[in-house]
Design a protein around this motif. Structure first.
Motif, mmCIF file in Angstrom:
data_model
loop_
_atom_site.group_PDB
_atom_site.id
_atom_site.type_symbol
_atom_site.label_atom_id
_atom_site.label_comp_id
_atom_site.label_asym_id
_atom_site.label_seq_id
_atom_site.Cartn_x
_atom_site.Cartn_y
_atom_site.Cartn_z
ATOM 1 N N ASP A 2 0.836 -1.198 0.000
ATOM 2 C CA ASP A 2 0.000 0.000 0.000
ATOM 3 C C ASP A 2 0.876 1.256 0.000
ATOM 4 O O ASP A 2 2.106 1.181 0.061
ATOM 5 C CB ASP A 2 -0.985 -0.008 1.171
ATOM 6 N N GLU A 3 0.214 2.403 -0.106
ATOM 7 C CA GLU A 3 0.954 3.663 -0.233
ATOM 8 C C GLU A 3 1.838 3.941 0.978
ATOM 9 O O GLU A 3 2.974 4.405 0.831
ATOM 10 C CB GLU A 3 -0.030 4.820 -0.442
ATOM 11 N N ARG A 4 1.365 3.629 2.158
ATOM 12 C CA ARG A 4 2.155 3.880 3.373
ATOM 13 C C ARG A 4 3.438 3.037 3.369
ATOM 14 O O ARG A 4 4.511 3.532 3.675
ATOM 15 C CB ARG A 4 1.318 3.578 4.614
ATOM 16 N N ARG A 26 2.826 10.168 -5.092
ATOM 17 C CA ARG A 26 1.592 10.679 -5.707
ATOM 18 C C ARG A 26 1.902 11.463 -6.974
ATOM 19 O O ARG A 26 1.280 11.267 -8.019
ATOM 20 C CB ARG A 26 0.817 11.532 -4.705
ATOM 21 N N GLU A 50 -5.243 -0.251 -4.768
ATOM 22 C CA GLU A 50 -6.259 0.787 -4.992
ATOM 23 C C GLU A 50 -5.817 2.169 -4.523
ATOM 24 O O GLU A 50 -6.040 3.166 -5.210
ATOM 25 C CB GLU A 50 -7.568 0.394 -4.305
ATOM 26 N N ASP A 51 -5.172 2.245 -3.357
ATOM 27 C CA ASP A 51 -4.773 3.563 -2.857
ATOM 28 C C ASP A 51 -3.690 4.195 -3.725
ATOM 29 O O ASP A 51 -3.607 5.416 -3.827
ATOM 30 C CB ASP A 51 -4.359 3.513 -1.384
ATOM 31 N N GLY A 54 -5.339 5.295 -7.330
ATOM 32 C CA GLY A 54 -6.114 6.523 -7.248
ATOM 33 C C GLY A 54 -5.330 7.766 -7.626
ATOM 34 O O GLY A 54 -5.913 8.824 -7.876
ATOM 35 N N ASN A 55 -4.014 7.649 -7.701
ATOM 36 C CA ASN A 55 -3.180 8.785 -8.096
ATOM 37 C C ASN A 55 -3.032 8.916 -9.614
ATOM 38 O O ASN A 55 -2.530 9.922 -10.100
ATOM 39 C CB ASN A 55 -1.792 8.663 -7.470
#
Length: 126
Positions: A2-4, A26, A50-51, A54-55
Motif C-alpha cells: 500500500d501507499e504507506r 503521488r 487501490e490507494d 487513485g493517483n
C-alpha cells in the motif's frame, strides 16, 4: 504494497522523509499517467493497489505524450519542493519498488512508451 508501505521504502532508499516520499509517489504516478496512453493507464491502475491507483488520471483516452526525464524531474521538484537529485533518487526508488512488488510486466510495458531513461532508472543503483 500500500501507499504507506511504499512511502517507507522510498523514504529509506532515497533518503527522504516519509511525507516527502508520499508526496513524490503521488506526483510520480500522476505525472507518469499524463504521459501514458489511456489504455496503459487503465492497465497500470488495475495492477496497482487501490490507494496507489487513485493517483493515476481517471479519464484519459488519448495516446501517449512522453516528456524527457529532465522535464519530468523538474516538474516533480516544482510540485514537491525537493531538489532534482532528491527527485531522481525518489523516482528511481518508486519505479524500482513498484517493478519488484507488482506485476512488473505492466509497468515495463507502460514505461516502454517513454524515453529509455525512465526504464534505465529501474536498472541503475541509487
Amino acid at each position: 504494497m500500500d501507499e504507506r508501505a511504499l512511502a517507507a521504502v522510498v523514504a529509506d532508499q532515497a533518503g527522504l522523509a516519509k511525507e516527502e516520499a508520499a508526496d513524490l509517489i503521488r506526483g510520480t504516478l500522476e505525472e507518469l499517467g499524463k504521459q501514458l496512453s489511456g489504455g496503459d493507464v487503465r492497465e497500470l491502475a488495475i495492477n496497482l493497489p487501490e490507494d496507489l491507483a487513485g493517483n493515476l488520471p481517471r479519464r484519459h483516452d488519448g495516446g501517449a505524450h512522453p516528456v524527457p526525464l529532465d522535464d519530468f524531474v523538474r516538474e516533480l521538484g516544482r510540485r514537491t519542493g525537493l531538489k532534482e537529485e532528491e527527485v531522481t533518487r525518489g523516482v528511481r526508488a518508486v519505479l524500482t519498488t513498484l517493478s519488484q512488488t507488482t506485476d512488473g510486466a505492466h509497468l515495463r510495458h507502460a514505461l516502454s512508451q517513454l524515453p529509455a531513461e525512465y526504464r534505465e532508472l529501474t536498472t541503475t543503483a541509487a
